[in-house]
Every structure is written in C-alpha cells, then in structure tokens.
Motif scaffolding. Structure first.
Motif, PDB file in Angstrom:
ATOM      1  N   PRO A  65       0.858  -1.192   0.000  1.00  0.00           N
ATOM      2  CA  PRO A  65       0.000   0.000   0.000  1.00  0.00           C
ATOM      3  C   PRO A  65       0.894   1.242   0.000  1.00  0.00           C
ATOM      4  O   PRO A  65       2.024   1.204   0.513  1.00  0.00           O
ATOM      5  CB  PRO A  65      -0.778  -0.105   1.309  1.00  0.00           C
ATOM      6  CG  PRO A  65      -0.700  -1.541   1.700  1.00  0.00           C
ATOM      7  CD  PRO A  65       0.620  -2.035   1.173  1.00  0.00           C
ATOM      8  N   GLN A  66       0.418   2.313  -0.535  1.00  0.00           N
ATOM      9  CA  GLN A  66       1.235   3.518  -0.681  1.00  0.00           C
ATOM     10  C   GLN A  66       1.783   4.029   0.651  1.00  0.00           C
ATOM     11  O   GLN A  66       2.885   4.573   0.695  1.00  0.00           O
ATOM     12  CB  GLN A  66       0.452   4.608  -1.411  1.00  0.00           C
ATOM     13  CG  GLN A  66       0.205   4.293  -2.879  1.00  0.00           C
ATOM     14  CD  GLN A  66       1.462   3.947  -3.655  1.00  0.00           C
ATOM     15  OE1 GLN A  66       1.578   2.860  -4.200  1.00  0.00           O
ATOM     16  NE2 GLN A  66       2.415   4.843  -3.701  1.00  0.00           N
ATOM     17  N   VAL A  67       1.055   3.848   1.744  1.00  0.00           N
ATOM     18  CA  VAL A  67       1.557   4.312   3.040  1.00  0.00           C
ATOM     19  C   VAL A  67       2.844   3.587   3.421  1.00  0.00           C
ATOM     20  O   VAL A  67       3.698   4.136   4.125  1.00  0.00           O
ATOM     21  CB  VAL A  67       0.480   4.191   4.152  1.00  0.00           C
ATOM     22  CG1 VAL A  67       0.235   2.731   4.540  1.00  0.00           C
ATOM     23  CG2 VAL A  67       0.859   5.031   5.360  1.00  0.00           C
ATOM     24  N   MET A  68       3.032   2.373   2.936  1.00  0.00           N
ATOM     25  CA  MET A  68       4.268   1.644   3.210  1.00  0.00           C
ATOM     26  C   MET A  68       5.452   2.319   2.520  1.00  0.00           C
ATOM     27  O   MET A  68       6.562   2.327   3.046  1.00  0.00           O
ATOM     28  CB  MET A  68       4.144   0.187   2.786  1.00  0.00           C
ATOM     29  CG  MET A  68       3.128  -0.601   3.585  1.00  0.00           C
ATOM     30  SD  MET A  68       3.501  -0.659   5.344  1.00  0.00           S
ATOM     31  CE  MET A  68       4.988  -1.648   5.329  1.00  0.00           C
ATOM     32  N   TYR A  69       5.216   2.905   1.347  1.00  0.00           N
ATOM     33  CA  TYR A  69       6.281   3.643   0.673  1.00  0.00           C
ATOM     34  C   TYR A  69       6.656   4.893   1.471  1.00  0.00           C
ATOM     35  O   TYR A  69       7.816   5.283   1.508  1.00  0.00           O
ATOM     36  CB  TYR A  69       5.881   3.991  -0.763  1.00  0.00           C
ATOM     37  CG  TYR A  69       5.906   2.784  -1.662  1.00  0.00           C
ATOM     38  CD1 TYR A  69       7.090   2.366  -2.249  1.00  0.00           C
ATOM     39  CD2 TYR A  69       4.749   2.048  -1.894  1.00  0.00           C
ATOM     40  CE1 TYR A  69       7.121   1.244  -3.066  1.00  0.00           C
ATOM     41  CE2 TYR A  69       4.773   0.929  -2.706  1.00  0.00           C
ATOM     42  CZ  TYR A  69       5.958   0.526  -3.279  1.00  0.00           C
ATOM     43  OH  TYR A  69       5.986  -0.587  -4.076  1.00  0.00           O
ATOM     44  N   THR A  70       5.675   5.495   2.123  1.00  0.00           N
ATOM     45  CA  THR A  70       5.974   6.625   3.006  1.00  0.00           C
ATOM     46  C   THR A  70       6.910   6.164   4.112  1.00  0.00           C
ATOM     47  O   THR A  70       7.885   6.844   4.443  1.00  0.00           O
ATOM     48  CB  THR A  70       4.675   7.198   3.620  1.00  0.00           C
ATOM     49  OG1 THR A  70       3.746   7.484   2.584  1.00  0.00           O
ATOM     50  CG2 THR A  70       4.953   8.460   4.422  1.00  0.00           C
ATOM     51  N   PHE A  71       6.617   4.998   4.696  1.00  0.00           N
ATOM     52  CA  PHE A  71       7.479   4.437   5.728  1.00  0.00           C
ATOM     53  C   PHE A  71       8.879   4.171   5.171  1.00  0.00           C
ATOM     54  O   PHE A  71       9.887   4.556   5.781  1.00  0.00           O
ATOM     55  CB  PHE A  71       6.873   3.141   6.282  1.00  0.00           C
ATOM     56  CG  PHE A  71       7.766   2.448   7.276  1.00  0.00           C
ATOM     57  CD1 PHE A  71       7.758   2.821   8.607  1.00  0.00           C
ATOM     58  CD2 PHE A  71       8.617   1.433   6.872  1.00  0.00           C
ATOM     59  CE1 PHE A  71       8.594   2.197   9.531  1.00  0.00           C
ATOM     60  CE2 PHE A  71       9.453   0.799   7.779  1.00  0.00           C
ATOM     61  CZ  PHE A  71       9.446   1.183   9.112  1.00  0.00           C
ATOM     62  N   LEU A  72       8.965   3.524   4.019  1.00  0.00           N
ATOM     63  CA  LEU A  72      10.262   3.206   3.429  1.00  0.00           C
ATOM     64  C   LEU A  72      11.068   4.461   3.116  1.00  0.00           C
ATOM     65  O   LEU A  72      12.293   4.476   3.261  1.00  0.00           O
ATOM     66  CB  LEU A  72      10.085   2.363   2.163  1.00  0.00           C
ATOM     67  CG  LEU A  72       9.395   1.012   2.328  1.00  0.00           C
ATOM     68  CD1 LEU A  72       9.247   0.314   0.983  1.00  0.00           C
ATOM     69  CD2 LEU A  72      10.098   0.128   3.336  1.00  0.00           C
ATOM     70  N   ASP A  73      10.377   5.532   2.703  1.00  0.00           N
ATOM     71  CA  ASP A  73      11.044   6.809   2.447  1.00  0.00           C
ATOM     72  C   ASP A  73      11.562   7.438   3.739  1.00  0.00           C
ATOM     73  O   ASP A  73      12.480   8.254   3.709  1.00  0.00           O
ATOM     74  CB  ASP A  73      10.075   7.807   1.801  1.00  0.00           C
ATOM     75  CG  ASP A  73       9.719   7.475   0.361  1.00  0.00           C
ATOM     76  OD1 ASP A  73      10.471   6.713  -0.284  1.00  0.00           O
ATOM     77  OD2 ASP A  73       8.682   7.979  -0.115  1.00  0.00           O
ATOM     78  N   SER A  74      10.979   7.065   4.878  1.00  0.00           N
ATOM     79  CA  SER A  74      11.265   7.723   6.153  1.00  0.00           C
ATOM     80  C   SER A  74      12.421   7.109   6.938  1.00  0.00           C
ATOM     81  O   SER A  74      12.955   7.758   7.842  1.00  0.00           O
ATOM     82  CB  SER A  74      10.012   7.693   7.039  1.00  0.00           C
ATOM     83  OG  SER A  74       8.929   8.341   6.410  1.00  0.00           O
ATOM     84  N   TYR A  75      12.791   5.882   6.650  1.00  0.00           N
ATOM     85  CA  TYR A  75      13.792   5.186   7.463  1.00  0.00           C
ATOM     86  C   TYR A  75      14.837   4.509   6.582  1.00  0.00           C
ATOM     87  O   TYR A  75      14.509   3.899   5.570  1.00  0.00           O
ATOM     88  CB  TYR A  75      13.125   4.118   8.350  1.00  0.00           C
ATOM     89  CG  TYR A  75      12.214   4.731   9.376  1.00  0.00           C
ATOM     90  CD1 TYR A  75      12.719   5.272  10.549  1.00  0.00           C
ATOM     91  CD2 TYR A  75      10.847   4.797   9.153  1.00  0.00           C
ATOM     92  CE1 TYR A  75      11.882   5.863  11.487  1.00  0.00           C
ATOM     93  CE2 TYR A  75      10.002   5.381  10.083  1.00  0.00           C
ATOM     94  CZ  TYR A  75      10.528   5.907  11.245  1.00  0.00           C
ATOM     95  OH  TYR A  75       9.695   6.497  12.169  1.00  0.00           O
ATOM     96  N   ASP A  76      16.085   4.608   7.016  1.00  0.00           N
ATOM     97  CA  ASP A  76      17.180   3.928   6.332  1.00  0.00           C
ATOM     98  C   ASP A  76      17.395   2.579   7.011  1.00  0.00           C
ATOM     99  O   ASP A  76      17.818   2.518   8.163  1.00  0.00           O
ATOM    100  CB  ASP A  76      18.451   4.773   6.405  1.00  0.00           C
ATOM    101  CG  ASP A  76      19.612   4.143   5.676  1.00  0.00           C
ATOM    102  OD1 ASP A  76      19.449   3.049   5.078  1.00  0.00           O
ATOM    103  OD2 ASP A  76      20.705   4.740   5.689  1.00  0.00           O
ATOM    104  N   LEU A  77      17.113   1.515   6.291  1.00  0.00           N
ATOM    105  CA  LEU A  77      17.256   0.168   6.830  1.00  0.00           C
ATOM    106  C   LEU A  77      18.458  -0.560   6.234  1.00  0.00           C
ATOM    107  O   LEU A  77      18.584  -1.770   6.392  1.00  0.00           O
ATOM    108  CB  LEU A  77      15.967  -0.629   6.600  1.00  0.00           C
ATOM    109  CG  LEU A  77      14.683   0.000   7.146  1.00  0.00           C
ATOM    110  CD1 LEU A  77      13.488  -0.904   6.872  1.00  0.00           C
ATOM    111  CD2 LEU A  77      14.803   0.305   8.625  1.00  0.00           C
ATOM    112  N   ASN A  78      19.333   0.164   5.565  1.00  0.00           N
ATOM    113  CA  ASN A  78      20.555  -0.451   5.049  1.00  0.00           C
ATOM    114  C   ASN A  78      21.371  -1.019   6.200  1.00  0.00           C
ATOM    115  O   ASN A  78      21.410  -0.443   7.287  1.00  0.00           O
ATOM    116  CB  ASN A  78      21.389   0.571   4.262  1.00  0.00           C
ATOM    117  CG  ASN A  78      20.850   0.770   2.877  1.00  0.00           C
ATOM    118  OD1 ASN A  78      20.809  -0.165   2.084  1.00  0.00           O
ATOM    119  ND2 ASN A  78      20.405   1.988   2.586  1.00  0.00           N
ATOM    120  N   GLY A  79      21.986  -2.171   5.959  1.00  0.00           N
ATOM    121  CA  GLY A  79      22.785  -2.828   6.980  1.00  0.00           C
ATOM    122  C   GLY A  79      21.983  -3.731   7.905  1.00  0.00           C
ATOM    123  O   GLY A  79      22.540  -4.419   8.742  1.00  0.00           O
TER     124      GLY A  79
END
Length: 136
Positions: A65-79
């Motif tokens: 859902p598009q709100v999940m993209y908002t979450f992904l844009d908000s946090y760096d989960l690299n590593g």
C-alpha cells in the motif's frame, strides 16, 4: 511470537471507515497510479538499535500500500536484515522483495511469507514454521 517490539504503520487516512468495497478499491488504485505518499501516525525514535526488522503488509495492486512507501522513504534500513510478510488474495509477496532490495541495497532481505488474507486466521502453524525457518 518473536517477542519483538511492534510499530504499527497506521495511515492517517481512515480506510476502514470506507464501507463500500468498490469505493475503497478505486481510492487505492488512484493512490497507486499517482504514486502518493499518505502520512502515518507515530515514528520510530531509534531505528538504529534494531538489527532485524520484520515488515508486514497487505498487498494492494501487486505491491505495498502507498503508506508503506511513506514508511520506506522515512527510514534507512541499510545494513539490517529485513524479513517481509504479507497478506494477499492471489499476489503472494508480489514485488515487495524487489522493492525492499531497491530501497535498501545494503540490507539483507530474507525469505518472506505470504498468506492469503482469507486464510490468515487459521495460519498460526504456517507462521510458526516460517519463523523457525528464519531463525526466530
């Protein structure tokens, strides 16, 4: 089941108040086509303290859902190790593994779990087996 901290990505938009299914489908289609980023409630104050992150979501329009993209844009989960799980009505994990790898090329995206929405209430054993397989 894992004893993990839980953060629910709850959109500010109240989708559950839309009673007409076709109206909801149309709204989410438009959001998807317009690549919208609906806002959500709350935030994770110290995402850095987590090494493993489970990301659970329904599948809408063959993706998050598009709100999940908002979450992904908000946090760096690299590593981090990211473990996706979804509910769906025929799309499985859809493109979520590819999306997560694109957003976080330096993360490890583990094998996910996809459960049909209508089967979710009777899927505890499947979830337990999957968690054991992933090491949790």
């Amino acid at each position: 089941m894992t004893g993990a901290d839980v953060f629910r990505i709850m959109p500010d938009k109240e989708y559950e108040k839309i009673q007409d299914y076709d109206e909801l489908v149309e709204l989410t289609r438009i959001e998807h086509e317009n690549d919208e980023r609906p806002t959500f409630n709350g935030k994770i104050n110290d995402i850095g303290k987590y090494d493993t992150i489970f990301i659970g979501s329904p599948i809408w329009w063959y993706t998050f859902p598009q709100v999940m993209y908002t979450f992904l844009d908000s946090y760096d989960l690299n590593g981090k190790t990211i473990i996706p799980f979804t509910t769906h009505e025929g799309s499985g994990l859809a493109d979520v593994v590819e999306v997560l790898r694109k957003y976080y090329p330096n993360a490890t995206v583990a094998e996910g779990l996809a459960i049909r929405g209508r089967d979710a209430v009777k899927s505890k054993e499947k979830v337990v087996r999957w968690l054991e397989k992933t090491g949790f």
